[in-house]
Design a protein around this motif. Structure first.
Motif, PDB file in Angstrom:
ATOM      1  N   HIS A 146       0.841  -1.203   0.000  1.00 24.83           N
ATOM      2  CA  HIS A 146       0.000   0.000   0.000  1.00 24.83           C
ATOM      3  C   HIS A 146       0.879   1.258   0.000  1.00 24.83           C
ATOM      4  N   SER A 262      -7.155   5.413  -6.305  1.00 25.67           N
ATOM      5  CA  SER A 262      -6.671   4.245  -5.577  1.00 25.67           C
ATOM      6  C   SER A 262      -5.806   3.401  -6.500  1.00 25.67           C
ATOM      7  N   SER A 264      -5.047   0.288  -5.464  1.00 28.50           N
ATOM      8  CA  SER A 264      -5.292  -1.059  -4.954  1.00 28.50           C
ATOM      9  C   SER A 264      -5.687  -1.983  -6.104  1.00 28.50           C
ATOM     10  N   GLU A 339      -4.054  13.784  -5.224  1.00 27.47           N
ATOM     11  CA  GLU A 339      -5.280  14.104  -4.481  1.00 27.47           C
ATOM     12  C   GLU A 339      -5.755  15.523  -4.811  1.00 27.47           C
ATOM     13  N   THR A 364      -8.330   9.607  -1.627  1.00 23.65           N
ATOM     14  CA  THR A 364      -8.850  10.318  -2.793  1.00 23.65           C
ATOM     15  C   THR A 364     -10.259  10.834  -2.512  1.00 23.65           C
TER      16      THR A 364
HETATM   17  P1  ADP Z   1      -6.875   3.182  -1.268  1.00 19.64           P
HETATM   18  O1  ADP Z   1      -8.277   3.291  -0.745  1.00 19.64           O
HETATM   19  O2  ADP Z   1      -6.685   2.155  -2.339  1.00 19.64           O
HETATM   20  O3  ADP Z   1      -5.877   3.081  -0.156  1.00 19.64           O
HETATM   21  P2  ADP Z   1      -6.213   5.971  -1.411  1.00 19.64           P
HETATM   22  O4  ADP Z   1      -6.847   7.008  -2.274  1.00 19.64           O
HETATM   23  O5  ADP Z   1      -6.539   5.995   0.039  1.00 19.64           O
HETATM   24  O6  ADP Z   1      -6.576   4.554  -2.056  1.00 19.64           O
HETATM   25  O7  ADP Z   1      -4.631   6.017  -1.482  1.00 19.64           O
HETATM   26  C1  ADP Z   1      -3.953   5.983  -2.693  1.00 19.64           C
HETATM   27  C2  ADP Z   1      -2.856   7.041  -2.643  1.00 19.64           C
HETATM   28  O8  ADP Z   1      -2.008   6.837  -3.765  1.00 19.64           O
HETATM   29  C3  ADP Z   1      -3.390   8.464  -2.748  1.00 19.64           C
HETATM   30  O9  ADP Z   1      -2.655   9.318  -1.923  1.00 19.64           O
HETATM   31  C4  ADP Z   1      -3.148   8.797  -4.220  1.00 19.64           C
HETATM   32  O10 ADP Z   1      -3.036  10.185  -4.450  1.00 19.64           O
HETATM   33  C5  ADP Z   1      -1.861   8.077  -4.466  1.00 19.64           C
HETATM   34  N1  ADP Z   1      -1.648   7.781  -5.890  1.00 19.64           N
HETATM   35  C6  ADP Z   1      -2.570   7.581  -6.851  1.00 19.64           C
HETATM   36  N2  ADP Z   1      -2.017   7.300  -8.027  1.00 19.64           N
HETATM   37  C7  ADP Z   1      -0.690   7.327  -7.831  1.00 19.64           C
HETATM   38  C8  ADP Z   1       0.426   7.109  -8.695  1.00 19.64           C
HETATM   39  N3  ADP Z   1       0.238   6.805  -9.985  1.00 19.64           N
HETATM   40  N4  ADP Z   1       1.653   7.211  -8.153  1.00 19.64           N
HETATM   41  C9  ADP Z   1       1.833   7.498  -6.848  1.00 19.64           C
HETATM   42  N5  ADP Z   1       0.813   7.713  -5.991  1.00 19.64           N
HETATM   43  C10 ADP Z   1      -0.439   7.621  -6.471  1.00 19.64           C
END
Ligand code: ADP
Length: 421
Positions: A146, A262, A264, A339, A364
């Motif tokens: 994560h 996300s 994930s 974000e 997000t």
């Molecule tokens: P999840 O619910 O899957 O944990 P989140 O939105 O809480 O998703 O966390 C994902 C994080 O990864 C966010 O801070 C988002 O801005 C960041 N993120 C999204 N895409 C990328 C990327 N391509 N590279 C690096 N970070 C990313």
């Protein structure tokens, strides 16, 4: 009807997930975004969930925000408090769950709470204190990569001991599976030993119902949304809650937009599926970091598309790409840039008339609802386990689905928007 259950959730989608569980058990639920600074009309809400952004903030901020939420919930009349975190725990040894739970217990003048992230409907279970995700130990699941909370230990007794000042013990499966009485006895035993947190084993909804019933008189309960399954029944048995009523779908017409931040595994599958159906655009993190107008370009792109077709804007990437991006720009900076871009895109497209939004990712979703200035959401019917449709209680009137990263089937985005047609 008075507020019976007050909940504090450490992120936005987690709050929605919990409210969804309570709605599924026949409670009217409202989710407020942060601690309201002025009075909010909670309507006929019997459960109120305060959504914080305290999962990965510094410990002192997480504690202060959680205590403020507790004070507000008690003012609304809440008699029992639920502290909600992710069913994948999402909190490393340095994390906030222990310190927040410690502070809540102190403020409530109590000294014991259950700890149970199990959510069998989404394949998360706890056995011997180990958290399993879809048949794998947490530390072997995709959660080990994560972006913000890489989970490399599955043993919750150890994790919670590292985080909390209190003693941590196990409420083992033989007690939980033997029913409410045996669970009461086991909890009393833990309390006698001076244990402050009982990590509760749970493999099925039946186990969660047992734990919920056994915690009827606990001032504080901590866990994933699954642990809340049994709580409405406690209020119903006391004659405080009527028979279950189905929740209404949101009533919002206008163009639709999916924003996926996300990374994930589940979200990446959903993005791949939706890309086959709808116009889509990927945000380029390197260009964001270079200060290029990535958000403005996405907004301009959206405005050239046919309003009847849902649009997908995403930053989701696989672990290798995320790691490389983080190495170039820093983990926190990369996350924040993405974000912020999603916040700007959501805010400007809503201003331009978009009314149905699906957001993937806890952080997000937090960024998007803050940018939109959303204060409170009524919780509607469920789309996939853990994710309901919601509607904003303030203007502009929006249909919002906020999805935690790993939730939902592969067709989630398409299914969600299909429900509104
Ligand atoms: P999840 O619910 O899957 O944990 P989140 O939105 O809480 O998703 O966390 C994902 C994080 O990864 C966010 O801070 C988002 O801005 C960041 N993120 C999204 N895409 C990328 C990327 N391509 N590279 C690096 N970070 C990313």
């Amino acid at each position: 009807m008075a507020v019976l259950l007050g909940a504090i959730a450490d992120d936005f989608t987690g709050a929605t997930d919990l409210a969804n569980t309570l709605v599924g058990q026949g409670m009217h639920a409202v989710q407020v975004i942060g601690v309201p600074g002025s009075p909010v009309d909670l309507g006929d809400a019997e459960a109120v969930v305060v959504a914080l952004k305290s999962r990965t903030t510094p410990v002192a901020n997480a504690v202060a925000d959680s205590l403020a939420a507790l004070a507000w919930l008690r003012e609304q009349g809440a008699e029992q408090i639920f502290f909600k975190y992710c069913s994948t725990f999402d909190s490393t040894a340095e994390g906030n769950i222990g310190p927040v739970a410690d502070a809540l217990l102190d403020a409530l003048d109590d000294d014991f709470a259950l700890v149970c992230p199990a959510f069998p409907a989404n394949d998360r279970s706890v056995y011997m204190g180990h958290l399993f995700v879809g048949g794998l130990l947490l530390e072997e699941s995709s959660m080990k990569d994560h972006p913000l909370t890489p989970m490399r230990d599955s043993q919750l007794v150890r994790l919670m001991s590292a985080q909390s000042k209190k003693r941590v013990g196990l409420l083992p499966y033989p007690a939980v599976s033997a029913g409410v009485e045996a669970t009461h006895v086991a909890i009393a035993g833990l309390r006698d030993e001076g244990v402050g947190y009982g990590i509760a084993d749970a493999l099925t909804d039946e186990d969660l119902l047992t734990l919920g019933a056994a915690a009827a008189d606990h001032r504080l309960i901590t866990g994933g949304s699954g642990l809340a399954l049994g709580l409405p029944g406690n209020f119903r048995r006391r004659g405080l809650l009527g028979e279950p009523r189905p929740a209404d779908l949101p009533d919002a017409s206008g163009p639709a937009l999916v924003l996926a931040g996300s990374c994930s595994q589940a979200t990446r599958g959903q993005v791949a599926y939706a890309r086959e159906h709808w116009p889509n655009l990927k945000l380029d993190v390197d260009r964001l970091a270079a200060g290029e107008p990535v958000a403005a370009e996405a907004i301009a792109w959206a405005r050239t598309q046919a309003p009847a077709t849902p649009l997908l804007v995403y930053a989701s990437a696989d672990p290798e790409e995320v790691a490389a991006t983080q190495a170039r720009h820093g983990r926190d900076r990369a996350g924040l840039l993405v974000e912020e871009a999603f916040g700007t895109i959501a805010q400007q497209l809503v201003e331009a008339g978009w009314r149905r939004l699906v957001v993937a990712g806890g952080e997000t979703s937090g960024a998007v609802v803050s940018a939109l200035g959303v204060r409170a959401l009524r919780i509607g019917p469920e789309i996939d386990p853990g994710v309901p449709w919601t509607e904003t209680l303030d203007d502009p009137h929006l249909a919002l689905a906020l999805k935690s990263g790993n939730f939902g089937a592969r067709d989630f985005f398409v299914k969600a928007l299909g429900m509104l047609d």
